[in-house]
Design an enzyme around this catalytic site. Structure first.
Site, PDB file in Angstrom:
ATOM      1  N   ASP A  78       5.107   3.584  -5.455  1.00  0.00           N
ATOM      2  CA  ASP A  78       4.834   4.693  -4.534  1.00  0.00           C
ATOM      3  C   ASP A  78       6.102   5.469  -4.220  1.00  0.00           C
ATOM      4  O   ASP A  78       6.093   6.700  -4.140  1.00  0.00           O
ATOM      5  CB  ASP A  78       4.210   4.170  -3.233  1.00  0.00           C
ATOM      6  CG  ASP A  78       2.738   3.831  -3.405  1.00  0.00           C
ATOM      7  OD1 ASP A  78       2.141   4.240  -4.421  1.00  0.00           O
ATOM      8  OD2 ASP A  78       2.189   3.152  -2.521  1.00  0.00           O
ATOM      9  N   ARG A  87      -4.340  -6.550 -10.985  1.00  0.00           N
ATOM     10  CA  ARG A  87      -4.700  -7.835 -10.371  1.00  0.00           C
ATOM     11  C   ARG A  87      -6.209  -7.907 -10.196  1.00  0.00           C
ATOM     12  O   ARG A  87      -6.804  -7.024  -9.565  1.00  0.00           O
ATOM     13  CB  ARG A  87      -4.006  -7.951  -9.028  1.00  0.00           C
ATOM     14  CG  ARG A  87      -4.133  -9.342  -8.438  1.00  0.00           C
ATOM     15  CD  ARG A  87      -3.620  -9.359  -7.035  1.00  0.00           C
ATOM     16  NE  ARG A  87      -2.171  -9.387  -6.993  1.00  0.00           N
ATOM     17  CZ  ARG A  87      -1.482  -9.985  -6.040  1.00  0.00           C
ATOM     18  NH1 ARG A  87      -2.094 -10.589  -5.048  1.00  0.00           N
ATOM     19  NH2 ARG A  87      -0.187  -9.979  -6.050  1.00  0.00           N
ATOM     20  N   THR A 113     -10.065 -13.161  -8.608  1.00  0.00           N
ATOM     21  CA  THR A 113      -9.188 -14.315  -8.884  1.00  0.00           C
ATOM     22  C   THR A 113      -7.751 -14.071  -8.424  1.00  0.00           C
ATOM     23  O   THR A 113      -6.960 -15.011  -8.320  1.00  0.00           O
ATOM     24  CB  THR A 113      -9.145 -14.612 -10.397  1.00  0.00           C
ATOM     25  OG1 THR A 113      -8.531 -13.481 -11.042  1.00  0.00           O
ATOM     26  CG2 THR A 113     -10.516 -14.850 -10.977  1.00  0.00           C
ATOM     27  N   ASP A 153       6.933  -0.218  -1.431  1.00  0.00           N
ATOM     28  CA  ASP A 153       6.240  -0.197  -2.723  1.00  0.00           C
ATOM     29  C   ASP A 153       7.045   0.647  -3.705  1.00  0.00           C
ATOM     30  O   ASP A 153       7.160   1.865  -3.546  1.00  0.00           O
ATOM     31  CB  ASP A 153       4.830   0.374  -2.542  1.00  0.00           C
ATOM     32  CG  ASP A 153       4.020   0.255  -3.823  1.00  0.00           C
ATOM     33  OD1 ASP A 153       4.446   0.826  -4.859  1.00  0.00           O
ATOM     34  OD2 ASP A 153       2.989  -0.428  -3.807  1.00  0.00           O
TER      35      ASP A 153
HETATM   36  N1  URA Z   1       5.791  -4.582  -5.369  1.00  0.00           N
HETATM   37  C1  URA Z   1       6.479  -3.622  -4.701  1.00  0.00           C
HETATM   38  O1  URA Z   1       6.516  -2.480  -5.117  1.00  0.00           O
HETATM   39  N2  URA Z   1       7.113  -3.971  -3.573  1.00  0.00           N
HETATM   40  C2  URA Z   1       7.098  -5.212  -3.059  1.00  0.00           C
HETATM   41  O2  URA Z   1       7.720  -5.462  -2.028  1.00  0.00           O
HETATM   42  C3  URA Z   1       6.379  -6.198  -3.782  1.00  0.00           C
HETATM   43  C4  URA Z   1       5.728  -5.860  -4.923  1.00  0.00           C
END
Ligand code: URA
Length: 209
Positions: free
Chosen positions: A203, A104, A108, A200
Site C-alpha cells: 500500500d 492467502r 486455511t 503495509d
Molecule cells: N506485510 C506488510 O506489508 N507489512 C507488515 O507489517 C506485514 C506484512
C-alpha cells in the site's frame, strides 16, 4: 541452520528510518525503497567470486577482475517485492527476473500460488527472493519452495524488515537459505503486521489502501 545478516550500513539505516516514518509519502517511500534495495544489493553481492583477467588500458596491460560463477536471478514476491527490483537491477543489470504471486486462502490461511514465471535455466542461477516484509514467513517459505520445486538449488532471501517469527519459520523450513535484512523488529501484532515495521509495504509503495 541458515544465517541472518542485518545490514548495519549507516546509509541503509538512515534511509530505513524515513521508510518507516508514517509521514513519508508514496513518491518518497518508493524512491527510498529503491535506494535501500540498491545498497542492499551492493552488500549481498560482497562474496561473489571473481576471476582474474587481463585488460589493456590506454597506458598498459594489467591484471584485473571480472565476476564469475553462476548468473543471478531475482524473484520478487508479488506485489510488494516489485518495489525492490529496480534498485537491485541498477547494480546487477544482467540479472533475470522471475515472479511469484501468492494469495492467502481465506479458510486455511495458507499461501496459494496464483502465478509463477521463472527463467528457464533455473538450476544454473543463484536466486535472490525478494519480499520487503518477512512477517509470518508463510509467503517466503512458499515462494522458496516453489523455486525449489522447479529446480532452483541456490537462493538467498532479501527483505527490508523481518519479524522474529518469520525468521524462525524460514530457518526451520529452509535451513539452506540465508536471510538478508535491514532490520529485525520486535514482533507481529494480531493482524500479522510487523511491530514497529512500516505498515503495509504494498500500500505504501503503490498508494493504495
Ligand atoms: N506485510 C506488510 O506489508 N507489512 C507488515 O507489517 C506485514 C506484512
Amino acid at each position: 541452520m541458515s544465517k541472518v545478516y542485518v545490514f548495519d550500513h549507516p546509509l541503509i539505516q538512515h534511509k530505513l528510518t524515513y521508510i518507516r516514518d508514517k509521514q513519508t509519502g508514496t513518491k518518497e517511500f518508493r524512491e527510498l525503497v529503491d535506494e535501500v534495495s540498491a545498497l542492499m544489493a551492493y552488500e549481498i553481492t560482497r562474496e561473489l567470486p571473481l576471476r582474474e583477467v587481463e585488460v589493456e588500458t590506454p597506458v598498459a596491460t594489467c591484471k584485473a577482475y571480472k565476476l564469475e560463477g553462476k548468473k543471478l536471478g531475482l524473484v520478487p514476491i508479488l506485489r510488494a517485492g516489485l518495489g525492490m527490483v529496480d534498485g537491485i537491477l541498477k547494480l546487477i543489470p544482467a540479472a533475470k527476473v522471475g515472479h511469484v504471486g501468492l494469495y492467502r486462502d481465506p479458510e486455511t490461511l495458507e499461501p496459494v500460488e496464483y502465478y509463477v514465471k521463472l527463467p528457464n535455466d533455473v538450476s544454473e542461477r543463484d536466486f535472490i527472493v525478494i519480499d520487503p516484509m518477512l512477517a509470518t514467513g508463510g509467503s517466503a517459505v512458499a515462494a522458496i519452495q516453489s523455486l525449489k520445486n522447479r529446480g532452483a538449488v541456490s537462493m538467498k532471501l532479501m527483505c527490508l524488515i523481518a519479524a522474529p517469527e518469520g525468521v524462525q519459520k524460514v530457518q526451520e523450513e529452509h535451513p539452506d537459505v540465508d536471510i538478508y535484512v535491514a532490520g529485525v523488529d520486535e514482533k507481529l501484532n494480531d493482524h500479522g503486521y510487523i511491530v514497529p515495521g512500516l505498515g503495509d509495504a504494498g500500500d505504501r509503495l503503490y498508494g493504495t489502501k
